[in-house]
Design an enzyme around this catalytic site. Structure first.
Site, PDB file in Angstrom:
ATOM      1  CB  VAL A   1      -0.935   0.086   1.237  1.00 43.26           C
ATOM      2  CG1 VAL A   1      -1.988  -0.996   1.205  1.00 43.26           C
ATOM      3  CG2 VAL A   1      -0.147   0.046   2.535  1.00 43.26           C
ATOM      4  CB  SER A   2       1.379   4.183  -1.885  1.00 39.64           C
ATOM      5  OG  SER A   2       0.222   4.386  -2.668  1.00 39.64           O
ATOM      6  CB  THR A   3       0.107   7.735   1.885  1.00 38.06           C
ATOM      7  OG1 THR A   3       1.196   7.351   2.713  1.00 38.06           O
ATOM      8  CG2 THR A   3      -0.851   8.604   2.676  1.00 38.06           C
TER       9      THR A   3
ATOM     10  N   GLY B   1      -2.450   5.370  -2.530  1.00 37.45           N
ATOM     11  CA  GLY B   1      -3.046   4.176  -3.113  1.00 37.45           C
ATOM     12  C   GLY B   1      -4.027   3.502  -2.197  1.00 37.45           C
ATOM     13  CD  GLN B   2      -4.148   1.744   3.752  1.00 38.74           C
ATOM     14  OE1 GLN B   2      -2.966   2.014   3.878  1.00 38.74           O
ATOM     15  NE2 GLN B   2      -4.859   1.258   4.736  1.00 38.74           N
TER      16      GLN B   2
END
Length: 258
Positions: free
Chosen positions: A9-11, A13-14
């Site tokens: 996950v990216s900040t 993207g999540q």
């Protein structure tokens, strides 16, 4: 069938996709159980973009991904399981690099949400659709990056912390947006540069092994790898007190470790 899992996950993207680490892990475990697959290990990257690349080394610049490749080099695996291929890449160049590494170890990708996907499959229609979707995704991320960049440039001009992952050896006090030295981690950083100066011919892997033997560990309490050693050495100017963000260079705005 022996498989390993990969979740990320990216900040941004999540928040956009709703693919939390826990959700991805549960889906992979449930799928493996239903298919009778043996899940050997699960690798993860948290808070990092799926488009991040070390352009100099032409490597996917993600710690969890690099740990997965290290595992593949010593274990026999049939598939890398993921919820969606977007967890493995978010750009064409990363896709090419991921495919290259998978083929090197004779491993294919099994995507739960794309059950027909294979790195060996060549379908013109799929290629066109995937290419258009990736271009659209890149455009959306560029828009977000430009908006964030304006605020971070202003913060850097003022000598503050402009955001992003905090380098080993530093921490950010809540509410202050200023980098301060983490004494314990700073000793680790100093040891890396001392080893490099003492043994200039050593490879990154040798430096990592010696650091681990000395008892040093990452922020997550794990062993160091060559990727992390390179990241530290590449930041020599930063550790000397030089802060750079984009075209903004600020000297002496954070405490030097070296």
């Amino acid at each position: 069938m022996k498989v390993i899992g990969y979740i990320r996950v990216s900040t941004q993207g999540q928040a956009r996709d709703g693919y939390s680490l826990a959700y991805q892990e549960d889906e992979i475990k449930a799928y493996c159980q239903a298919q009778g697959y043996t899940l050997l290990h699960l690798f993860k990257d948290e808070g990092i973009s799926g488009a991040k690349v070390d352009e100099e080394a032409l490597e996917v610049d993600r710690l969890g991904f690099q740990e997965m490749l290290e595992y593949l080099s010593h274990h026999e695996v049939d598939y890398v399981m993921t919820l969606n291929t977007s967890r493995l890449w978010r750009s064409d160049i990363v896709k090419v690099l991921v495919h290259r590494e998978m083929k090197k170890y004779g491993v294919d990708i099994r995507s739960i949400e794309q059950p027909q996907y294979s790195i060996h499959k060549k379908d013109p229609s799929d290629f066109l659709i995937n290419g258009l979707m990736e271009l659209l995704d890149q455009y959306q991320r560029l828009e977000i990056s430009l908006k964030l960049g304006r605020g971070r440039n202003k913060k850097a001009q003022q000598g503050g912390y402009a955001g992003g992952n905090v380098a080993l050896g530093y921490k950010v006090k809540k509410g202050q947006k200023r980098l301060v030295v983490d004494v314990g981690q700073a000793l680790t950083v100093q040891r890396v540069f001392d080893l490099k100066e003492q043994y200039p011919s050593w490879s990154l892997t040798q430096l990592a092994e010696q650091l681990n033997d000395d008892g040093h560990r990452t922020k997550q309490g794990k062993l160091f790898t060559k990727v992390q050693i390179k990241r530290i050495l590449d930041r020599k100017a930063f550790y000397s007190g030089l802060y750079r963000y984009g075209d903004i260079t600020v000297i002496g705005k954070h405490q030097a470790i070296l």
